[in-house]
Write a protein that holds these residues in place. Structure first.
Motif, mmCIF file in Angstrom:
data_model
loop_
_atom_site.group_PDB
_atom_site.id
_atom_site.type_symbol
_atom_site.label_atom_id
_atom_site.label_comp_id
_atom_site.label_asym_id
_atom_site.label_seq_id
_atom_site.Cartn_x
_atom_site.Cartn_y
_atom_site.Cartn_z
ATOM 1 N N ILE A 53 1.136 -1.192 -0.138
ATOM 2 C CA ILE A 53 -0.010 -0.160 -0.077
ATOM 3 C C ILE A 53 0.896 1.356 -0.060
ATOM 4 O O ILE A 53 1.770 1.228 0.688
ATOM 5 C CB ILE A 53 -0.885 0.146 1.090
ATOM 6 N N VAL A 54 0.587 2.381 -0.524
ATOM 7 C CA VAL A 54 1.205 3.582 -0.812
ATOM 8 C C VAL A 54 0.267 4.611 0.210
ATOM 9 O O VAL A 54 -0.786 4.619 -0.061
ATOM 10 C CB VAL A 54 1.257 4.004 -2.150
ATOM 11 N N VAL A 55 1.122 5.175 0.901
ATOM 12 C CA VAL A 55 0.319 6.134 1.972
ATOM 13 C C VAL A 55 0.040 7.426 0.988
ATOM 14 O O VAL A 55 1.142 8.011 0.411
ATOM 15 C CB VAL A 55 1.324 6.627 3.118
ATOM 16 N N GLN A 97 3.728 9.204 0.267
ATOM 17 C CA GLN A 97 4.190 7.980 -0.603
ATOM 18 C C GLN A 97 5.203 7.290 0.185
ATOM 19 O O GLN A 97 5.944 6.370 -0.487
ATOM 20 C CB GLN A 97 5.030 8.948 -1.805
ATOM 21 N N ASP A 98 4.898 7.049 1.408
ATOM 22 C CA ASP A 98 5.817 5.841 1.810
ATOM 23 C C ASP A 98 4.960 4.424 1.330
ATOM 24 O O ASP A 98 3.838 4.629 1.358
ATOM 25 C CB ASP A 98 5.486 5.818 3.706
ATOM 26 N N ARG A 99 5.707 3.710 1.357
ATOM 27 C CA ARG A 99 5.324 2.150 0.755
ATOM 28 C C ARG A 99 5.179 1.145 2.091
ATOM 29 O O ARG A 99 6.299 1.081 2.638
ATOM 30 C CB ARG A 99 6.012 1.671 -0.217
ATOM 31 N N MET A 100 4.255 0.594 2.397
ATOM 32 C CA MET A 100 4.165 -0.188 3.458
ATOM 33 C C MET A 100 3.602 -1.640 3.041
ATOM 34 O O MET A 100 2.979 -1.995 1.789
ATOM 35 C CB MET A 100 3.247 0.251 4.433
ATOM 36 N N ILE A 101 3.695 -2.546 3.978
ATOM 37 C CA ILE A 101 3.033 -3.847 3.615
ATOM 38 C C ILE A 101 1.961 -3.947 4.580
ATOM 39 O O ILE A 101 2.023 -3.871 5.760
ATOM 40 C CB ILE A 101 4.234 -5.069 4.133
ATOM 41 N N VAL A 102 0.604 -4.650 4.055
ATOM 42 C CA VAL A 102 -0.528 -4.583 4.844
ATOM 43 C C VAL A 102 -0.420 -6.244 5.186
ATOM 44 O O VAL A 102 -0.288 -7.107 4.340
ATOM 45 C CB VAL A 102 -1.754 -4.346 4.329
ATOM 46 N N ASN A 103 -0.474 -6.486 6.292
ATOM 47 C CA ASN A 103 -0.708 -7.998 6.810
ATOM 48 C C ASN A 103 -2.329 -8.344 6.861
ATOM 49 O O ASN A 103 -2.832 -7.727 7.885
ATOM 50 C CB ASN A 103 0.018 -8.114 8.363
ATOM 51 N N LYS A 104 -2.580 -8.995 5.926
ATOM 52 C CA LYS A 104 -4.188 -9.360 5.800
ATOM 53 C C LYS A 104 -4.530 -10.577 6.717
ATOM 54 O O LYS A 104 -5.610 -10.782 6.991
ATOM 55 C CB LYS A 104 -4.383 -9.835 4.310
ATOM 56 N N LEU A 105 -3.441 -11.363 6.901
ATOM 57 C CA LEU A 105 -3.627 -12.753 7.647
ATOM 58 C C LEU A 105 -4.049 -12.300 9.064
ATOM 59 O O LEU A 105 -4.814 -12.986 9.852
ATOM 60 C CB LEU A 105 -2.633 -13.550 7.630
ATOM 61 N N GLY A 106 -3.264 -11.443 9.866
ATOM 62 C CA GLY A 106 -3.406 -11.195 11.449
ATOM 63 C C GLY A 106 -4.896 -10.973 11.950
ATOM 64 O O GLY A 106 -5.374 -11.665 12.688
ATOM 65 N N GLY A 136 -6.461 -5.125 7.001
ATOM 66 C CA GLY A 136 -5.382 -5.789 7.931
ATOM 67 C C GLY A 136 -4.473 -4.476 8.647
ATOM 68 O O GLY A 136 -4.686 -3.390 8.405
ATOM 69 N N LYS A 137 -3.551 -5.010 9.178
ATOM 70 C CA LYS A 137 -2.745 -4.269 10.151
ATOM 71 C C LYS A 137 -1.445 -3.965 9.127
ATOM 72 O O LYS A 137 -0.937 -4.692 8.353
ATOM 73 C CB LYS A 137 -2.271 -5.010 11.210
ATOM 74 N N THR A 138 -0.729 -2.706 9.139
ATOM 75 C CA THR A 138 0.408 -2.317 8.749
ATOM 76 C C THR A 138 1.515 -1.734 9.971
ATOM 77 O O THR A 138 1.175 -1.112 10.450
ATOM 78 C CB THR A 138 0.320 -1.439 7.580
ATOM 79 N N SER A 139 2.595 -2.181 9.631
ATOM 80 C CA SER A 139 3.865 -1.833 10.490
ATOM 81 C C SER A 139 5.177 -1.600 10.028
ATOM 82 O O SER A 139 6.025 -1.093 10.458
ATOM 83 C CB SER A 139 3.736 -2.441 11.870
ATOM 84 N N LEU A 140 5.070 -2.042 8.566
ATOM 85 C CA LEU A 140 6.415 -2.049 7.775
ATOM 86 C C LEU A 140 6.700 -1.115 6.693
ATOM 87 O O LEU A 140 5.912 -1.354 5.808
ATOM 88 C CB LEU A 140 6.743 -3.541 7.412
ATOM 89 N N GLU A 169 15.718 4.639 2.456
ATOM 90 C CA GLU A 169 16.502 5.260 3.813
ATOM 91 C C GLU A 169 15.175 5.309 4.769
ATOM 92 O O GLU A 169 15.619 5.570 6.127
ATOM 93 C CB GLU A 169 16.988 6.793 3.468
ATOM 94 N N ASP A 170 14.205 4.996 4.786
ATOM 95 C CA ASP A 170 13.132 5.082 5.709
ATOM 96 C C ASP A 170 12.451 3.617 6.029
ATOM 97 O O ASP A 170 11.619 3.627 6.964
ATOM 98 C CB ASP A 170 11.891 5.867 5.166
ATOM 99 N N ILE A 171 13.294 2.799 5.686
ATOM 100 C CA ILE A 171 12.825 1.253 5.940
ATOM 101 C C ILE A 171 12.954 1.231 7.649
ATOM 102 O O ILE A 171 13.808 1.509 8.264
ATOM 103 C CB ILE A 171 13.562 0.209 5.305
ATOM 104 N N ARG A 172 11.712 0.877 7.991
ATOM 105 C CA ARG A 172 11.637 0.546 9.651
ATOM 106 C C ARG A 172 10.242 0.004 9.925
ATOM 107 O O ARG A 172 9.032 0.014 9.065
ATOM 108 C CB ARG A 172 11.684 2.007 10.168
ATOM 109 N N LEU A 173 10.101 -0.354 11.240
ATOM 110 C CA LEU A 173 8.742 -0.822 11.684
ATOM 111 C C LEU A 173 8.427 0.308 12.568
ATOM 112 O O LEU A 173 8.950 1.080 13.033
ATOM 113 C CB LEU A 173 8.925 -2.012 12.896
ATOM 114 N N VAL A 174 7.020 0.602 12.299
ATOM 115 C CA VAL A 174 6.220 1.950 13.241
ATOM 116 C C VAL A 174 5.483 1.219 13.987
ATOM 117 O O VAL A 174 4.713 -0.022 13.687
ATOM 118 C CB VAL A 174 5.625 2.785 11.999
ATOM 119 N N GLU A 175 5.062 1.930 15.110
ATOM 120 C CA GLU A 175 4.223 1.647 16.013
ATOM 121 C C GLU A 175 2.991 2.577 16.192
ATOM 122 O O GLU A 175 3.254 3.695 15.907
ATOM 123 C CB GLU A 175 4.836 1.464 17.452
#
Length: 183
Positions: free
Chosen positions: A33-35, A47-56, A167-171, A177-183
């Motif tokens: 997903i793109v913010v 424009q941050d790009r993230m992964i959505v966990n659909k399984l959780g 789903g949830k997204t946190s990556l 340069e912005d690769i990270r986990l977010v809370e």
């Protein structure tokens, strides 16, 4: 000739399996997903790009303060933070979140609260003022963007049915340069 035909068939099978696996992963497990916009600043940027966990959420429920992606009424997917769970009574006063009468800290807002000089970051409200009910309805969540002054969220669109949550997204995986986990 038979060996070339057999090799072609093996490559074709491998390609078909790869496409099927990619489709299963993309549609049932994880999706990119793109913010789009500034409603989750400072946590997420446009424009941050993230992964959505659909399984959780197929096997569990959203938790308070998860960052979720959901289908919004405008036929668009939104990314927001879960503030209220089913049965919660919500209120904001003096720039503080109260859930069921208890004050909650929101450390992800501290940066913005320090920058605000012309009033609270989050305008005071009660759940009843926003959705006409005292509590978040069963099967729904109340979501808000971290950029409280510039976010179209449950204060405007109402609560979100759990069935609309992708789903949830946190990556964040891009930009590099912005690769990270977010809370």
């Amino acid at each position: 000739m038979a060996q070339k035909k057999n090799e072609f068939w093996e490559w074709t099978k491998a390609l078909i399996i790869a496409v099927i696996l990619a489709a299963v992963i993309r549609y049932f497990l994880f999706a990119p997903i793109v913010v789009d916009g500034l409603s989750m600043m400072p946590t997420l940027h446009d424009q941050d790009r993230m992964i959505v966990n659909k399984l959780g959420y197929k096997i569990g429920e959203p938790e308070r303060f998860d960052i979720v992606v959901f289908h919004a009424p405008e036929n668009k997917d939104y990314i927001k933070r879960v503030i209220g769970l089913p049965g919660d009574k919500l209120e904001y006063r003096n720039d503080t979140l109260y859930i069921n009468g208890k004050a909650y800290e929101e450390p992800y807002l501290e940066e913005y609260k320090k920058q605000v000089i012309d009033g609270p970051l989050t305008d005071p409200f009660t759940l009843e003022e926003k959705i006409g009910r005292e509590t978040v309805p069963e099967g729904h969540i109340f979501v808000m963007g971290d950029n409280r002054r510039y976010s179209k969220d449950s204060r405007h669109i109402g609560t979100v049915p759990l069935g609309e949550v992708l789903g949830k997204t946190s990556l964040i995986y891009w930009p590099i340069e912005d690769i990270r986990l977010v809370e």
